[in-house]
Write a protein that holds these residues in place. Structure first.
Motif, short mmCIF file in Angstrom:
data_model
loop_
_atom_site.label_atom_id
_atom_site.label_comp_id
_atom_site.label_asym_id
_atom_site.label_seq_id
_atom_site.Cartn_x
_atom_site.Cartn_y
_atom_site.Cartn_z
N ALA A 214 0.84 -1.21 0.00
CA ALA A 214 0.00 0.00 0.00
C ALA A 214 0.87 1.25 0.00
O ALA A 214 0.58 2.23 -0.72
CB ALA A 214 -0.92 -0.01 1.22
N ILE A 215 1.96 1.24 0.80
CA ILE A 215 2.87 2.39 0.85
C ILE A 215 3.52 2.60 -0.52
O ILE A 215 3.64 3.73 -1.02
CB ILE A 215 3.93 2.19 1.94
N ALA A 216 3.93 1.49 -1.12
CA ALA A 216 4.59 1.58 -2.43
C ALA A 216 3.67 2.20 -3.49
O ALA A 216 4.13 2.92 -4.38
CB ALA A 216 5.05 0.19 -2.87
N SER A 217 2.36 1.94 -3.37
CA SER A 217 1.43 2.46 -4.37
C SER A 217 1.31 3.98 -4.34
O SER A 217 0.85 4.59 -5.30
CB SER A 217 0.05 1.82 -4.17
N PHE A 218 1.73 4.62 -3.22
CA PHE A 218 1.63 6.08 -3.11
C PHE A 218 2.95 6.80 -3.40
O PHE A 218 2.97 8.03 -3.45
CB PHE A 218 1.18 6.46 -1.69
N ILE A 219 4.02 6.06 -3.56
CA ILE A 219 5.33 6.70 -3.71
C ILE A 219 5.37 7.65 -4.90
O ILE A 219 5.89 8.77 -4.80
CB ILE A 219 6.44 5.63 -3.82
N ASN A 220 4.80 7.25 -6.04
CA ASN A 220 4.83 8.09 -7.24
C ASN A 220 3.67 9.07 -7.29
O ASN A 220 3.84 10.22 -7.71
CB ASN A 220 4.82 7.22 -8.50
N THR A 221 2.49 8.62 -6.83
CA THR A 221 1.30 9.47 -6.96
C THR A 221 1.14 10.47 -5.81
O THR A 221 0.61 11.57 -6.01
CB THR A 221 0.04 8.60 -7.05
N ASP A 222 1.56 10.10 -4.60
CA ASP A 222 1.39 10.97 -3.44
C ASP A 222 2.54 10.72 -2.46
O ASP A 222 2.36 10.05 -1.44
CB ASP A 222 0.04 10.69 -2.78
N PRO A 223 3.72 11.27 -2.75
CA PRO A 223 4.90 11.00 -1.91
C PRO A 223 4.70 11.41 -0.45
O PRO A 223 5.19 10.73 0.46
CB PRO A 223 6.00 11.84 -2.58
N GLU A 224 3.99 12.53 -0.22
CA GLU A 224 3.77 12.97 1.16
C GLU A 224 2.95 11.93 1.94
O GLU A 224 3.25 11.62 3.10
CB GLU A 224 3.06 14.31 1.17
N ARG A 225 1.94 11.40 1.30
CA ARG A 225 1.12 10.35 1.94
C ARG A 225 1.97 9.11 2.20
O ARG A 225 1.85 8.47 3.25
CB ARG A 225 -0.06 9.99 1.02
N ALA A 226 2.83 8.78 1.28
CA ALA A 226 3.70 7.61 1.46
C ALA A 226 4.61 7.81 2.66
O ALA A 226 4.82 6.87 3.45
CB ALA A 226 4.52 7.37 0.20
N ARG A 227 5.16 9.03 2.81
CA ARG A 227 6.03 9.30 3.95
C ARG A 227 5.26 9.17 5.28
O ARG A 227 5.76 8.61 6.26
CB ARG A 227 6.65 10.70 3.83
N GLU A 228 4.04 9.68 5.30
CA GLU A 228 3.22 9.58 6.51
C GLU A 228 2.94 8.12 6.86
O GLU A 228 2.99 7.72 8.03
CB GLU A 228 1.90 10.33 6.31
N LEU A 229 2.66 7.33 5.84
CA LEU A 229 2.36 5.92 6.08
C LEU A 229 3.60 5.17 6.58
O LEU A 229 3.49 4.26 7.40
CB LEU A 229 1.82 5.27 4.80
N VAL A 230 4.76 5.54 6.07
CA VAL A 230 5.99 4.90 6.55
C VAL A 230 6.20 5.17 8.03
O VAL A 230 6.58 4.28 8.80
CB VAL A 230 7.20 5.39 5.72
N VAL A 231 5.95 6.41 8.47
CA VAL A 231 6.08 6.76 9.89
C VAL A 231 5.09 5.96 10.73
O VAL A 231 5.45 5.42 11.79
CB VAL A 231 5.88 8.28 10.10
#
Length: 397
Positions: A214-231
């Motif tokens: 799920a995190i990987a799916s946001f890396i290109n489309t929404d990097p900020e969301r991906a960073r939040e999810l990683v935290v």
């Protein structure tokens, strides 16, 4: 000046009054004495009281500190001049009017080797440096646990009677029972730790794989969301795999659940609907670590994994008198009650291992009446209820 006749009368009156007071006091004392029961009753009470005092110090098994404290009570119980307690390798306690002879362990080692109670008399005791007439003889009995001789208990007196031999044997058997109970408590703790490891293992393959996708799916489309999810993912896994403490609080468990659900929403989107109704008065209640998150994960997996529609999950926590009551409800596929009973009994392996582990841990900690209460049926969703005592002085988060 009073006449001699009056003096005699006064003296007689004083004597009569004194005798009457003595009689009343004697009656009351004898009645109080009878209220305590017969001599046998009083002896029984004294013995049980002494045993209870000694048992407090052996809850952790045969340790030097516990044996030393218990020996003071056991010596009084056996009415001997000195009492010895050893484990298989050395002296744990000696309670007597003087310190133990340097070679006293030789006697204990003979009993450890033979596994039988032995009586030692003056010549043998003198040979190891014990020449006190008050301790001219000794009886040493083995402490046998599950067929293993783990230690000895010895009574030293001016002479060893048949009664002292029997009593020392009984004390040895009683100490063995305390050691067995301590080992049982240790095994129970190890089992709980193993079940927590099993719950962590359950989290690892399923949840971590899906969360990373799920995190990987946001890396290109929404990097900020991906960073939040990683935290959030890091915080959740840090909590789930922590190494300290078997207990946490409702508040901490709900915080971890919130992170978990945030990650699952990244995967399911609007299909996952969660409703929370939490009473602030139960947030500080102590609960076993990882006892709520597996229930929520179960609701997500069986409420959404096997369907294409919307999944509704409701989590409640409220005050219920002496208990904090927590419920997790989903409107998913449900379960067959008979299969569920077999899973909780450990007769069937499968995807509900998390429920079984939580149920088992709750019963171990709080008793059989405090397992999971699960209402479910095929196609009817699942409602899981926990009732946790609010007062837990022995458990710290």
């Amino acid at each position: 000046m009073l006449s001699p006749a009056v003096d005699v009368a006064l003296i007689g009156a004083v004597v009569v009054i004194t005798l009457a007071v003595v009689a009343v006091l004697g009656f009351r004392m004898s009645r109080s004495h009878r209220d305590l029961g017969s001599d046998a009753d009083r002896a029984t009470y004294a013995t049980l009281h002494t045993v209870a005092l000694a048992s407090e110090h052996l809850r952790s098994g045969l340790t030097p500190a516990g044996a030393s404290r218990a020996s003071r009570h056991l010596r009084g119980l056996l009415r001997c001049q000195a009492l010895l307690i050893t484990d298989a390798s050395g002296i744990l306690a000696w309670d007597g009017t003087q310190g133990p002879p340097a070679n006293i362990l030789q006697l204990a080692q003979e009993v450890l080797a033979s596994g039988r109670t032995q009586i030692f008399r003056r010549p043998r005791l003198a040979a190891i440096g014990l020449e006190d007439d008050r301790m001219a003889e000794a009886v040493i009995a083995p402490i046998t646990v599950n067929g293993r001789v783990v230690g000895t208990v010895g009574a030293f007196a001016s002479s060893v009677s048949a009664g002292l031999v029997r009593a020392t044997n009984e004390v040895g058997g009683w100490i063995a029972t305390q050691v067995e109970l301590a080992e049982l408590d240790s095994s129970r703790t190890q089992l709980m730790e193993a079940e927590v490891r099993a719950l962590r293992a359950q989290i690892s393959p399923h949840f971590i794989y899906n969360s990373l996708n799920a995190i990987a799916s946001f890396i290109n489309t929404d990097p900020e969301r991906a960073r939040e999810l990683v935290v959030e993912f890091a915080d959740f896994t840090r909590y789930s795999f922590r190494r300290h403490g078997d207990f946490t609080t409702v508040a901490e468990e709900l915080k971890a659940i919130d992170r978990y659900l945030l990650l699952e929403r990244a995967r399911f989107g609007d299909r996952l609907k969660v409703s929370l109704r939490i009473g602030p008065e139960v947030l500080s209640t102590v609960i076993p670590f990882l006892s709520l998150q597996p229930l929520v994960e179960n609701a997500v997996r069986h409420g959404l994994d096997s369907s294409t529609g919307t999944g509704n999950i409701t989590i409640t926590a409220h005050d219920a008198g002496a208990y904090a009551e927590v419920t997790v409800e989903d409107d998913g596929v449900g379960m067959d009650p008979e299969r569920l009973r077999a899973v909780l009994a450990g007769h069937v392996d499968g995807v509900h291992v998390g429920l079984r582990n939580v149920d088992s841990r709750l019963r171990q900690v709080y008793g059989d009446k405090h397992g999971l209460i699960i209402d479910t049926a095929p196609g009817a969703g699942t409602l899981i209820t926990l009732r946790i005592p609010k007062s837990q002085p022995d458990h710290q988060a």
